[in-house]
Every structure is written in structure tokens, then in C-alpha cells.
Design a protein around this motif. Sequence first.
Motif, PDB file in Angstrom:
ATOM      1  N   ASN A 119       0.838  -1.196   0.000  1.00 45.74           N
ATOM      2  CA  ASN A 119       0.000   0.000   0.000  1.00 45.74           C
ATOM      3  C   ASN A 119       0.878   1.253   0.000  1.00 45.74           C
ATOM      4  O   ASN A 119       2.088   1.191   0.223  1.00 45.74           O
ATOM      5  CB  ASN A 119      -0.954  -0.008   1.192  1.00 45.74           C
ATOM      6  CG  ASN A 119      -0.247  -0.154   2.529  1.00 45.74           C
ATOM      7  OD1 ASN A 119       0.853  -0.708   2.607  1.00 45.74           O
ATOM      8  ND2 ASN A 119      -0.856   0.346   3.585  1.00 45.74           N
ATOM      9  N   LEU A 120       0.261   2.397  -0.221  1.00 44.21           N
ATOM     10  CA  LEU A 120       1.019   3.655  -0.257  1.00 44.21           C
ATOM     11  C   LEU A 120       1.692   3.957   1.068  1.00 44.21           C
ATOM     12  O   LEU A 120       2.781   4.529   1.107  1.00 44.21           O
ATOM     13  CB  LEU A 120       0.094   4.809  -0.658  1.00 44.21           C
ATOM     14  CG  LEU A 120      -0.246   4.874  -2.146  1.00 44.21           C
ATOM     15  CD1 LEU A 120      -1.332   5.923  -2.382  1.00 44.21           C
ATOM     16  CD2 LEU A 120       0.981   5.192  -2.975  1.00 44.21           C
ATOM     17  N   ALA A 121       1.021   3.602   2.182  1.00 42.62           N
ATOM     18  CA  ALA A 121       1.625   3.670   3.518  1.00 42.62           C
ATOM     19  C   ALA A 121       2.060   5.089   3.893  1.00 42.62           C
ATOM     20  O   ALA A 121       1.776   6.061   3.193  1.00 42.62           O
ATOM     21  CB  ALA A 121       2.788   2.684   3.624  1.00 42.62           C
ATOM     22  N   SER A 122       2.779   5.187   5.004  1.00 40.30           N
ATOM     23  CA  SER A 122       3.121   6.503   5.556  1.00 40.30           C
ATOM     24  C   SER A 122       4.142   7.243   4.718  1.00 40.30           C
ATOM     25  O   SER A 122       4.170   8.478   4.709  1.00 40.30           O
ATOM     26  CB  SER A 122       3.628   6.346   6.996  1.00 40.30           C
ATOM     27  OG  SER A 122       4.748   5.480   7.040  1.00 40.30           O
ATOM     28  N   GLU A 123       5.011   6.507   4.002  1.00 34.51           N
ATOM     29  CA  GLU A 123       6.042   7.188   3.215  1.00 34.51           C
ATOM     30  C   GLU A 123       5.455   8.024   2.085  1.00 34.51           C
ATOM     31  O   GLU A 123       6.147   8.859   1.494  1.00 34.51           O
ATOM     32  CB  GLU A 123       7.061   6.189   2.658  1.00 34.51           C
ATOM     33  CG  GLU A 123       6.493   5.121   1.758  1.00 34.51           C
ATOM     34  CD  GLU A 123       6.206   3.824   2.478  1.00 34.51           C
ATOM     35  OE1 GLU A 123       6.166   2.770   1.809  1.00 34.51           O
ATOM     36  OE2 GLU A 123       6.009   3.855   3.708  1.00 34.51           O
ATOM     37  N   SER A 124       4.173   7.799   1.752  1.00 40.67           N
ATOM     38  CA  SER A 124       3.529   8.574   0.700  1.00 40.67           C
ATOM     39  C   SER A 124       3.223  10.006   1.130  1.00 40.67           C
ATOM     40  O   SER A 124       2.999  10.879   0.292  1.00 40.67           O
ATOM     41  CB  SER A 124       2.226   7.901   0.274  1.00 40.67           C
ATOM     42  OG  SER A 124       1.278   7.948   1.345  1.00 40.67           O
ATOM     43  N   GLY A 125       3.199  10.241   2.457  1.00 39.08           N
ATOM     44  CA  GLY A 125       2.806  11.542   2.970  1.00 39.08           C
ATOM     45  C   GLY A 125       1.307  11.698   3.103  1.00 39.08           C
ATOM     46  O   GLY A 125       0.822  12.722   3.596  1.00 39.08           O
ATOM     47  N   LEU A 126       0.543  10.674   2.680  1.00 39.25           N
ATOM     48  CA  LEU A 126      -0.907  10.703   2.815  1.00 39.25           C
ATOM     49  C   LEU A 126      -1.318  10.350   4.241  1.00 39.25           C
ATOM     50  O   LEU A 126      -0.500   9.868   5.035  1.00 39.25           O
ATOM     51  CB  LEU A 126      -1.542   9.720   1.828  1.00 39.25           C
ATOM     52  CG  LEU A 126      -1.289  10.011   0.338  1.00 39.25           C
ATOM     53  CD1 LEU A 126      -1.724   8.830  -0.516  1.00 39.25           C
ATOM     54  CD2 LEU A 126      -2.019  11.283  -0.084  1.00 39.25           C
ATOM     55  N   THR A 127      -2.568  10.567   4.556  1.00 40.16           N
ATOM     56  CA  THR A 127      -3.065  10.277   5.894  1.00 40.16           C
ATOM     57  C   THR A 127      -4.296   9.386   5.824  1.00 40.16           C
ATOM     58  O   THR A 127      -4.937   9.260   4.774  1.00 40.16           O
ATOM     59  CB  THR A 127      -3.436  11.577   6.634  1.00 40.16           C
ATOM     60  OG1 THR A 127      -4.448  12.273   5.880  1.00 40.16           O
ATOM     61  CG2 THR A 127      -2.222  12.474   6.800  1.00 40.16           C
ATOM     62  N   GLY A 128      -4.630   8.790   6.965  1.00 42.91           N
ATOM     63  CA  GLY A 128      -5.855   8.015   7.087  1.00 42.91           C
ATOM     64  C   GLY A 128      -5.954   6.879   6.095  1.00 42.91           C
ATOM     65  O   GLY A 128      -4.973   6.241   5.715  1.00 42.91           O
ATOM     66  N   MET A 129      -7.182   6.634   5.626  1.00 45.75           N
ATOM     67  CA  MET A 129      -7.443   5.505   4.735  1.00 45.75           C
ATOM     68  C   MET A 129      -6.782   5.647   3.376  1.00 45.75           C
ATOM     69  O   MET A 129      -6.577   4.660   2.674  1.00 45.75           O
ATOM     70  CB  MET A 129      -8.958   5.329   4.565  1.00 45.75           C
ATOM     71  CG  MET A 129      -9.686   4.936   5.841  1.00 45.75           C
ATOM     72  SD  MET A 129      -9.109   3.340   6.493  1.00 45.75           S
ATOM     73  CE  MET A 129      -9.699   2.229   5.233  1.00 45.75           C
TER      74      MET A 129
END
Length: 454
Positions: A119-129
Motif C-alpha cells: 500500500n502507499l503507507a506513511s512514506e507517501s505523505g498521505l493520511t488516514g485511509m
Amino acid sequence: MLHRLTGTLLFLIMSIALPVSPGTFEFAGREYGANVITHPPGYDGRGGNMIVTVGIAPSSTYAAEMVVPIQNAVDTWNNLIPTTENVVREGSNVPAHQFDFESVALHELGHCLGLGHPNLASESGLTGMDRNYTSSTKGADGQFNLASGADAVIGSGDDLRGDDVNLHWFQKSNNNPFSVAERVDQTTYSRDLVDLPPGQSFAANADRNVGRLWGIHDTEAVMQQGIISGEAQRTLTGDDVATLRLAMSGLDRLAGTTDDYTVQLEFVGLSDNADIVFSFDGSRASFAVCEIRAVQIDPLHFTISQGRIYFNANIAWFFNDVPAPTPPKYSTPSPAIFANDIAGSITLQQNDTLKITLSLNPGVYIGKLADYWLRAATPMGVFWLSDRFEFIPSDQPIRAYGGKLFVIDRFPILTIPANQLPLGTYTLTFAVDDNLDGVANGTFQASIDVTIMP
């Protein structure tokens, strides 16, 4: 994710922020290219068995407590058995307020073998789902395009991702991350979206919500970022196994050639000199972190040279002290047959009604072609359920169905008043094979006894 480059030796820090809610490889992405595959310590492009040592820093906090869960995690990766229902809350021995060290150790070991987050996970800089969308890089527009499609499930095959560049290797035939192809290499797996099955738009990842679309519950890839307190996740899924097996097909990405390899993790106890070393160090990890060094052996392949896994001692960790069971639950199909919702045996009176239902958890065999059989040994002789759902008397097997293995949940096949059946005992056996050849092998089966009394 931070990279430092010195010649061909790279240093990677992958921060794992787990308490938030085949796959991909470390180093795959915009900087080194989407097609990069990363290999475990010891691989130099030649085939063979890679021995990877795993140790615990002798001076580490909780050194003794780490031994059993790390041994379990080592055995799990060595067995390389795909399972379903690997997310356990009810019945887990993990207290509700603690995080399972073994589950996180299993995940971190995967990073040290070269696997990234599906998954994109935390390294993507995205949050939540949003972190649960399938791993990718941003496309030419410089942003992630995120839309969950008609099924409204993030990470599934109908996601609309615009020009995002997919990093997840998927099974070409079905885009099902919970199953494993018999042959795992570039002939059966791809990250190119043109190889998706018709009607699908992006690679699916093995998120637990995606599993429900396939009728597979409580299942999620170990390498998926995300675990919550009170939860155990101690066995691998099809996605975890397929991703490592893809790497094991070597530089040519073709299984059965001379550059193929196998991996054997060897737990060496308390040692700072192992290929992979576990320790607790709050200055290196806010929760858990994997640090790896790797050498680029050609433009599309990296080999890890060293792995260090750190945990933060201020987290409420649970250290499992129970050796892992072998084989794991539901690694193979699990058929079940019920009479009036009861398995095993049942006695009915003539004024009762008999209802027979079938269930099947295909495990990681989901989608595999197989034969289905239902045999009834009765006081009148042997009967077989035909493909018209009729019981036919025959001393020779009659196949009920031939096709893909799929999830069956209490499917009714017979409802009849007991007074229409002669008195006596009826033994019904529901079986599925591991191939489609019309021969009644009965590889996986379950039986029930029904006794009709006056």
C-alpha cells in the motif's frame, strides 16, 4: 523514506508507523525505476540457497523476551506458506492494549528480505485511509490520483488512479492478491496495467477490506502497513509469498532457470554480527523501523547487504512465548458439510426435516481449477450429487461440479422431510480436489453422519 547514495552502496531508512489503520520491493519507485526488484542478503545473481542469519543484539532491552517471537517469525518466512484468516483478534493471546511484537517482527523481516509495502503507507505523505491505496509513484501531474471506483473499496481492482505509476506486482490471470499462481515469475505476474484482467483498472493489494470482496475475511498481507493493538498477524498471505517468490526467480525473472534461488533464515541467538539484527533503540524508532544497506547488482536489481531492525521500548509490546503452529490454518482448502447447521453427526426423528448445506474456504487455492464431489452412503446404496443437483445411484463417482474453487457459505443442496427417507445412518462426504481431471481424488474433504430414527 530517506536515501543516501555512496557509489553503488545505498542506505535506506524505512519508517514504519503501524498503529494507523505479490506486492512491491524496496528501492522500486521514481528514483531507481518502477521495475526494480530487491533481493535478500547473499544473492549475487547466481542461483543457490541463500542462508540469511538473524540475531538479537546481546545488550538490547528485552533480549530474552524476543527469542520465541523472532524464532516464530523466522520459521514463518522459511515455510513460505500462504494463508487466509491471518488477522486474529478474537482468540488472540494479545492483550487489547498491547501491540504484538511477533507480528511486527514478521513485517520488518520482510523488509530485510527486500519487500516493500503493497500500500502507499506513511512514506507517501498521505493520511488516514488514503494510505491503503495500492503502492505507486505520482505520475506526470505530480500528485496521487485517488478514487475507489464503483465498489467504494480502497485498494481494489477498480480503483481509478489517473496517471499514477503502479509499483505492485499482480497476478495477470485474476489480479487476486490472496492467491498464488503455480508458477511465479514475469510470465504470470506483472506491474504493467495493460496486463490486468478485462474490466479492471489498477493492481489490487491485499488489504483486509479488499479481501472481503473475494469472500475472504480477516486476511491482510503481512507487508501491508497497518496493525492495531490487541491484534495478531503471524502468518503470511498469498501476496507476501508471491512477492518473495518473484524475487527468487532471479535476474531473468523466469522460474526454473539457473539464476533462481531459495532463502533460508537461520536464527543465531544473541549476536551483533548477523545479517539481520533486532534490538530496542528509542533513538532510532518511534515505533519500529527497518534500516537496510543494499548493493545495486544491475540496473533493475538490488541485493541487501545488511539489515538492522529497531523497536521503541516505550510502546506497550506483547511478547508471544508460544511456538508457532505448523502448518498454519487455512493454507489449503477447508470444505465443511452440515446437517441442520450441525457438523459431525446428528440424529433425527421421522417428524423432523433434514437440511444439508455446504461451505468451502478455498484458502490460497481460490480460483484454482478443481473437481467437486458429494457422496452419500445410504441404507439404499451409494449416491452421488450430479451437476443438476440430483442424487444419482452409482458405484462410480459422479462429479457435482468442475471449475474454479470459490468461497461457499452454507449453500443448501437438500431439504427433505425425514419421513421420506428409510431408517438408518447416512454418511455424506463433501470433497474437492487440487486439480481438474474428472478423477475423484478427494484431496480435501469433510463428512457428516445423519441417523434417522423412528
